[in-house]
Design an enzyme around this catalytic site. Structure first.
Site: not given
Length: 434
Positions: A255, A257, A374
């Site tokens: 998620a 996606g 990230c």
């Protein structure tokens, strides 16, 4: 009588009151804004105020506190947020000073804080006579860069030569970056289509930068899956994956996606499994696949506990875009720096390690696992991978070079760049045949 169009400044204050510490429930700015119905110019102003105040919260607050003869009470948090919005508008927007100054006394009355209208007028008139550079000139670095002390100290420890450039890049609005679906058109097609408004990314063969930014609904081909909004750095994990037809791929934390869709585009003949622990967020994965006209097996499950969902068939390659501190994407999610605390990091590092250890046995010999975050914190990145390699005999790291040499000891670390990619980390791990 209710206003035909809600006041965007009032909506912004109420949104910030839910998001920022000392006021609401610590909600995600992205989730709060998703629930707002304002669009057009009003919606643009509201979003600009929310992102801008979150980006510059610390120096704005510091300057405001210096102007007050006595501190505002905690119950006056909406008034404080309104004043911060006004300061942000004066110093970081191109709106006329007189219009900004005149807007906020009335906004205080709308907040049922008429007592603050005079304060708003005085503070904003004073602010209109200087600029941000003057106001923030003598502030300590962490305040000027609008970072929590612990995070600025960690950046200086991890990346002493790059910390200031990272901080500056994290204060700038991100560019609009697209991923081209090359099953429809080559990137050159879109460079021609957008002309001078577009430029190709330097690191990802699918990346396209578009300026000025615009709503995704205004992009030709978006509804048909020809273009997807995705930062260039986030496109890079898939470039490290070589997947033959019929291979089995696991997207372990799928998620919302973006990378699942990219995997489906890049490897249409593969058998793709998209896994996420959150069933509500898996709806976003299904929506992304539907827009692209792509298919995958979508599963709810915890990547750290495969026994609850794995069917026993090994994967040829695994993408683990692990939960992390998100410190590489502060320009996109500036509220994160006010939600994250130093004491949150050990639990995140432990979760990443447990996911790596749990997923490794699911990989066939000779297969690859691409680890990504990230984050720009070394504990989550090269130090995490170094520790994994030390405890895992059949794992080797073979991350290829991407662009400039990496400053990390293992894998490849990208630091945030103004008008370029976000901060991001990548490592490719291969399971030996022995």
């Amino acid at each position: 009588m209710a206003e035909a169009t809600p006041n965007p400044r009032l909506v912004a204050v109420r949104a910030l009151n839910r998001v920022l510490p000392g006021s609401g429930d610590g909600a995600s700015l992205r989730e709060v804004l998703r629930a707002q119905a304002l669009d057009g110019a009003a919606g643009g102003l509201m979003r600009d105020l929310c992102f801008g105040v979150c980006r510059y919260l610390r120096p704005l607050n510091h300057w405001l506190n210096q102007q007050l003869s006595k501190p505002l009470k905690p119950s006056a948090q909406p008034v404080r947020l309104a004043l911060l919005c006004g300061l942000y508008e004066l110093w970081f927007s191109d709106r006329a000073d007189h219009a900004v100054v005149n807007a906020y006394p009335d906004l205080c009355r709308k907040l049922k804080a008429g007592w603050a209208s005079g304060l708003a007028n005085a503070v904003l008139r004073k602010a209109s006579r200087i600029d941000a550079a003057t106001a923030f000139a003598d502030y300590p670095d962490a305040v000027r860069w609008s970072l929590p002390d612990w995070l600025w100290q960690q950046w200086q420890s991890d990346w002493p030569d790059q910390a200031a450039a990272m901080a500056e890049a994290s204060l700038t609005p991100p560019p609009l970056t697209l991923r081209v679906n090359q099953r429809h058109h080559h990137r050159d097609h879109w460079l021609t289509q957008f002309g001078d408004e577009a430029r190709a990314g330097a690191l990802s063969p699918w990346a396209l930068y578009l300026s000025p930014p615009r709503p995704v609904t205004a992009l030709p081909g978006f509804a048909e899956g020809e273009l997807t909004v995705q930062d260039e750095a986030a496109q890079l994990p898939v470039t490290l994956m070589a997947v033959p037809d019929g291979a089995r791929i696991l997207d372990a934390c799928a998620a919302p996606g973006g990378k699942t869709g990219q995997l489906a585009e890049a490897f249409p003949g593969a058998r793709l499994v998209a896994l996420d622990v959150s069933e509500p967020r898996l709806r976003q994965v299904r929506e992304a696949l539907k827009r692209l006209g792509a298919e995958a097996t979508v599963l709810q499950g915890d990547a750290a506990e495969p026994q609850s969902w794995w069917d026993g068939e090994p994967f040829d390659t695994i993408l683990l875009d692990a939960p992390c501190s998100a410190t590489g994407i502060l320009r996109r999610q500036p509220d994160v720096k006010w939600h994250r605390r130093r004491q949150d990091l050990p639990a995140l590092v432990d979760l990443q390690a447990r996911m790596l250890d749990a997923l490794w046995p699911l990989l066939r010999p000779g297969g690859t696992l691409v680890y990504a975050t990230c984050s720009v914190l070394r504990a989550e990145n090269d130090q995490q991978i170094s520790a994994f390699l030390e405890r895992t005999e059949d794992a080797i790291e073979d991350t290829p070079g991407i662009g400039d040499p990496s400053p990390a000891s293992r894998g490849w670390q990208l630091l945030p760049r103004d008008q370029g990619p976000d901060g991001f980390y990548l490592a490719r791990l291969r399971k030996t045949m022995g």
